[in-house]
Motif scaffolding. Sequence first.
Motif, PDB file in Angstrom:
ATOM      1  N   HIS A   1       0.674  -1.483  -0.054  1.00  0.00           N
ATOM      2  CA  HIS A   1      -0.135  -0.063  -0.026  1.00  0.00           C
ATOM      3  C   HIS A   1       0.557   1.386   0.233  1.00  0.00           C
TER       4      HIS A   1
ATOM      5  N   LEU B   1      -3.170   2.552  -4.223  1.00  0.00           N
ATOM      6  CA  LEU B   1      -4.059   1.870  -2.609  1.00  0.00           C
ATOM      7  C   LEU B   1      -3.633   2.974  -1.935  1.00  0.00           C
ATOM      8  N   TYR B   2      -2.640   3.218  -2.020  1.00  0.00           N
ATOM      9  CA  TYR B   2      -2.251   4.490  -0.393  1.00  0.00           C
ATOM     10  C   TYR B   2      -3.166   5.346  -0.232  1.00  0.00           C
TER      11      TYR B   2
ATOM     12  N   GLU C   1      -9.179  -0.565   5.674  1.00  0.00           N
ATOM     13  CA  GLU C   1      -8.203  -0.806   6.338  1.00  0.00           C
ATOM     14  C   GLU C   1      -7.761  -1.682   7.944  1.00  0.00           C
TER      15      GLU C   1
ATOM     16  N   HIS D   1      -4.990   3.583   2.271  1.00  0.00           N
ATOM     17  CA  HIS D   1      -4.005   3.935   4.209  1.00  0.00           C
ATOM     18  C   HIS D   1      -3.282   4.965   4.056  1.00  0.00           C
TER      19      HIS D   1
END
Length: 286
Positions: free
Chosen positions: A159, A165-166, A191, A170
Motif C-alpha cells: 500500500h 492504494l495508498y 484497512e 492507507h
Amino acid sequence: MMTRGMRTSHWEGGLGCRNKVKMSRASDNVLQPLWDHWLFHHLSLVSSPFFPVILAFSSYFFFSLPFAVLDLLGERVPLFHKYKIQPDRRPTLGMMVKSFMTSLYNHIFFVLPAVIVGMFILPTPALPLDAPTLYQVFTEGLAVLLLFDTQYFIWHFVHHKNVQLYRWVHAVHHEYMAPFSWSTEQLSIPELMTVGFWSNLDPILLKCHPLSTWCITVFSIWMSVEDHIGYDLPWTLNRLVPFGLLGGAPAHDMHHQKPSSNYAPFFSHWDRIFGTAVTLKKKNTD
C-alpha cells in the motif's frame, strides 16, 4: 437444530459435572479456576459474538487514555515529556477527538453490522470446558502475533508502493506525521476490515483456545497503542524485550516521518531482512 439457549444449558450442565470432579482434586492448570468462573458466572457475555468487539474497543480506549492525558499536559510533566520523540509536534484536543470519533464511527457503522451479519451465517462456536495452560496461551499468542506481523508487513509495503492504494486506503492513517495514542485506530474502512479479518481468522487457522485469543487481542492492542504513543519510554516493550526484536514507538514514529521505512507493526525482523529498517536517533534524556 440446537439454539443458543440450548447450548448454554448444555454447557452449564457440563460445567456442573466438571465442577464436581474438580472438587475432589486440585487443578494442575492455574488458569482453570478463572476459566470456570467465567463459564459459570459470565457465560452469556463471553459466548456473545459482541464480546470480542467490546474487549477490543475498550482495550483501545483505556490503553490510549493515559497517553492522551500526557500529551495534553505536555511540558508540565517533564518526567515523561523528556521522552517525547517529536516534542515540537504536539497533538491537540481536536486531533484526539477526531481520531477517536473515527474509530467509534467505524465500529458502530461497520464492525457491529459485520458481527450481526456473521451471527446469521456462521455457526456459534462452543466454548471448551478446559482452560489453556500458560504455555499454550504464550505459544498460541506468539504464533498469532508472528502471522499477523507477516500479513500486515506485506499489506503495508504494497500500500505504500502503490500510489492509488495508498491514497484510497492507507492515507487516512498517515494524516499526522507525529502519531499519538488515539491515532492508533484512525483507519479507513478497507484497512479496518482487512485488519479485522486477519485478527479474527488467524486464531481460527491456528486453532487457538478462546482464552488465548482474548489475551492476544488485548496484548496486540496494547502493542499497537504503544507503537503510536510518540514517547520512547524506558519501560515500553521494545526496551524490555532484548535484541531489538520489537520496533515499538521509535520504529513506528520513524515510519510516520519516513513512510518508506519500518513497515512491520510489531517485530523488526522483516524490515531488517528487506532493508527497510530505519533506526530512530536517540536523544539525550538526562
